[in-house]
Design an enzyme around this catalytic site. Sequence first.
Site, mmCIF file in Angstrom:
data_model
loop_
_atom_site.group_PDB
_atom_site.id
_atom_site.type_symbol
_atom_site.label_atom_id
_atom_site.label_comp_id
_atom_site.label_asym_id
_atom_site.label_seq_id
_atom_site.Cartn_x
_atom_site.Cartn_y
_atom_site.Cartn_z
ATOM 1 C CE LYS A 107 -4.575 0.605 0.089
ATOM 2 N NZ LYS A 107 -5.658 -0.164 -0.268
HETATM 3 P P1 NAD Z 1 -12.805 7.373 -3.218
HETATM 4 O O1 NAD Z 1 -11.869 8.109 -2.714
HETATM 5 O O2 NAD Z 1 -13.258 7.313 -4.534
HETATM 6 O O3 NAD Z 1 -13.920 7.412 -2.334
HETATM 7 C C1 NAD Z 1 -14.148 7.755 -0.947
HETATM 8 C C2 NAD Z 1 -15.596 8.280 -0.392
HETATM 9 O O4 NAD Z 1 -15.597 8.173 0.951
HETATM 10 C C3 NAD Z 1 -15.818 9.584 -0.928
HETATM 11 O O5 NAD Z 1 -17.201 9.688 -1.231
HETATM 12 C C4 NAD Z 1 -15.305 10.451 0.388
HETATM 13 O O6 NAD Z 1 -16.208 11.759 0.333
HETATM 14 C C5 NAD Z 1 -15.884 9.666 1.481
HETATM 15 N N1 NAD Z 1 -15.354 9.751 2.717
HETATM 16 C C6 NAD Z 1 -14.128 9.979 3.067
HETATM 17 N N2 NAD Z 1 -13.906 10.310 4.324
HETATM 18 C C7 NAD Z 1 -15.146 9.888 4.859
HETATM 19 C C8 NAD Z 1 -15.769 9.984 6.151
HETATM 20 N N3 NAD Z 1 -14.986 10.099 7.286
HETATM 21 N N4 NAD Z 1 -17.037 9.659 6.457
HETATM 22 C C9 NAD Z 1 -17.772 9.346 4.964
HETATM 23 N N5 NAD Z 1 -17.504 9.699 4.290
HETATM 24 C C10 NAD Z 1 -16.122 9.694 3.954
HETATM 25 O O7 NAD Z 1 -12.262 5.892 -2.536
HETATM 26 P P2 NAD Z 1 -12.654 4.335 -3.075
HETATM 27 O O8 NAD Z 1 -11.838 4.006 -4.077
HETATM 28 O O9 NAD Z 1 -14.025 4.610 -3.277
HETATM 29 O O10 NAD Z 1 -12.296 3.631 -1.568
HETATM 30 C C11 NAD Z 1 -13.305 3.536 -0.544
HETATM 31 C C12 NAD Z 1 -12.761 2.414 0.270
HETATM 32 O O11 NAD Z 1 -12.606 1.029 -0.447
HETATM 33 C C13 NAD Z 1 -11.509 2.521 0.926
HETATM 34 O O12 NAD Z 1 -11.427 2.003 2.270
HETATM 35 C C14 NAD Z 1 -10.488 1.762 0.260
HETATM 36 O O13 NAD Z 1 -9.264 1.555 0.703
HETATM 37 C C15 NAD Z 1 -11.413 0.535 -0.220
HETATM 38 N N6 NAD Z 1 -11.041 -0.095 -1.350
HETATM 39 C C16 NAD Z 1 -11.133 0.401 -2.614
HETATM 40 C C17 NAD Z 1 -10.629 -0.293 -3.652
HETATM 41 C C18 NAD Z 1 -10.527 0.429 -5.077
HETATM 42 O O14 NAD Z 1 -10.527 -0.553 -6.271
HETATM 43 N N7 NAD Z 1 -10.864 1.858 -5.320
HETATM 44 C C19 NAD Z 1 -10.513 -1.529 -3.643
HETATM 45 C C20 NAD Z 1 -10.702 -2.072 -2.280
HETATM 46 C C21 NAD Z 1 -10.923 -1.543 -1.316
#
Ligand code: NAD
Length: 418
Positions: A107
Site C-alpha cells: 500500500k
Molecule cells: P474514493 O476516494 O473514490 O471515495 C471515498 C469516499 O468516501 C468519498 O465519497 C469520500 O467523500 C468518502 N469519505 C471519506 N472520508 C469519509 C468519512 N470520514 N465519512 C464518510 N465518508 C467519507 O475511494 P474508493 O476508492 O471508493 O475507496 C473507498 C474504500 O474502499 C477505502 O476503504 C478503500 O481502501 C477501499 N477499497 C477501494 C478499492 C478500489 O478499487 N478503489 C479496492 C478495495 C478497497
Amino acid sequence: MEIYDHPTFHMACQQFDLVADHLQIPHDERDRLKYPKRSMTVALPIHRDDGSTQVFPGYRVQHFLTLGPTKGGLRYHPDVRLGEVAALAMWMSWKCALTGLPYGGAKGGITCDPSKMSLTELERLTRRYTQEMIPFIGPQIDVMAPDVGTNEQVMAWMMDTYSVHNGYTVPSIVTGKPVALGGSQGRREATGRGVAYLANRATDTIGLDMSKATAAVQGYGNVGSVAALSLARYGAKVIAVSDVRGGIYNRDGLDLWKLDEHVARTKSVVGFPEAEAISNDELLLLPCDILVPAAMERQITAANAGKIQCRIIAEAANGPTTPEADVILNQRPEIFIIPDVLCNAGGVVVSYFEWVQDLQSFFWGETEVVDKLFRILETAWTQTLTVSRKQKIPMRFAALSLGIKRVQEAKRLRGLFP
Ligand code: NAD
C-alpha cells in the site's frame, strides 16, 4: 516495531494475533508474517500554483515478497500515516492469498488533501512520488492501483512517468489506468460490483429477498457509488448514501441516476433535493437490510456496534470494523458480516486481470472480465463460508485464517530470505 505505531496498525495486528492463536502458528514465525518486509518514506517537494514550495510526506509499504510482485493501492488523504499504510498493506497480503492471486500485499499514500489542490499540483505531486519510487517498483516488483483520493488519471501520470524514465511504454507498472492506456474493461467498477455480488450471495445464505431489501452506503466514491448501483440492479432499494460532507436519506429509495448527475455537478451527495439530510453516524444506525461501509477505517466501533440495525454488513472499505466492535457483533447472530478481505477483493482481482492483459498485450472484453471475476469471488466465498460453518468461527476469522495460512505455507516453503 514502533515506526508503525498507529491505531489502524494495532487493529490489523490484533486481528492477526487472534487468528495466529487459532491456527496455532508458532510464536517465532509470527513477527515474520506480521511486519512489513520493506517500507519507504519519501519527502516530496513540489511547486504550488502560487509559486511557493511545499513538501509532502509519501509512503510505500511492501508487506510480503514471497510469492511475486506486491500489489496495492495508493491513497491521497490528509490522515495518511506510515502505520495506516502498513496495516492496509498487511490486509492486502491476506486478501491476495485468500483469492489465490500471485501477489504479496502493498500500500502507498501521500499525506495531502487532494480536494484543496489543483489538477496541475496533483500531477506534479504524483510524478514526483513516482520518480522517488522508481528504485522500488516495477511490473515484477510492485504494482500500484487507485485507492481513496486517487483515480485513473493519477494512474495515467504514474504510468507515463515510469515509462518516460524507461524510454518505452510500460502499461503493467500500474493497474486501474484508463482503458485507452491499457487499462482493463471493468476495473473501475470491479470493487463495487464484487461487493454487490457477495451481498447477493449473503442474502441467499440468510434467506433474505433481495428484491425487498434496503441498503445504506457510507462513502459514495468509486467503490460506494458502483456498489449502490449494482445492489439496485440486484433489486435492492438504496435508501441512504453519504460522503465526507454528510449523508442523504429517502425511505422510498434514492434515484441513483439523478443522484449521479447531482454529484457530477456539485461534487457531493449533500444537497440532493429528493432526500433529507443525515449525518454519517446516523447512516450507520439506520434500520436497513444491507449496510455498506465504503469510506474509511474504524467506522463501526464499540460505541455503535450494539446499535446497528441491519442484517448484512458488506465491508467495501478496508478495516471499517474495529476488533472491539467485532466482539459485540459476534454476539449478534442476526447480523451477517462479509469481511473486507473478501468483500472488496473484486478490485485487486480485476487489477490482476489488467496486469496479465498488459503483460500479454492481449485484451479481454468486459463480459469475460466480469465472468472471471465472479468465478474467483465465488470460490473465495464458498471456501470462507465452509470454514466459518465447519469450525464455527466468524466469517472474518475464516477469511483471515485462509489467507494467513497460505502466506505462512509459502514462507515456510521458501525459507527465511524472502
Ligand atoms: P474514493 O476516494 O473514490 O471515495 C471515498 C469516499 O468516501 C468519498 O465519497 C469520500 O467523500 C468518502 N469519505 C471519506 N472520508 C469519509 C468519512 N470520514 N465519512 C464518510 N465518508 C467519507 O475511494 P474508493 O476508492 O471508493 O475507496 C473507498 C474504500 O474502499 C477505502 O476503504 C478503500 O481502501 C477501499 N477499497 C477501494 C478499492 C478500489 O478499487 N478503489 C479496492 C478495495 C478497497
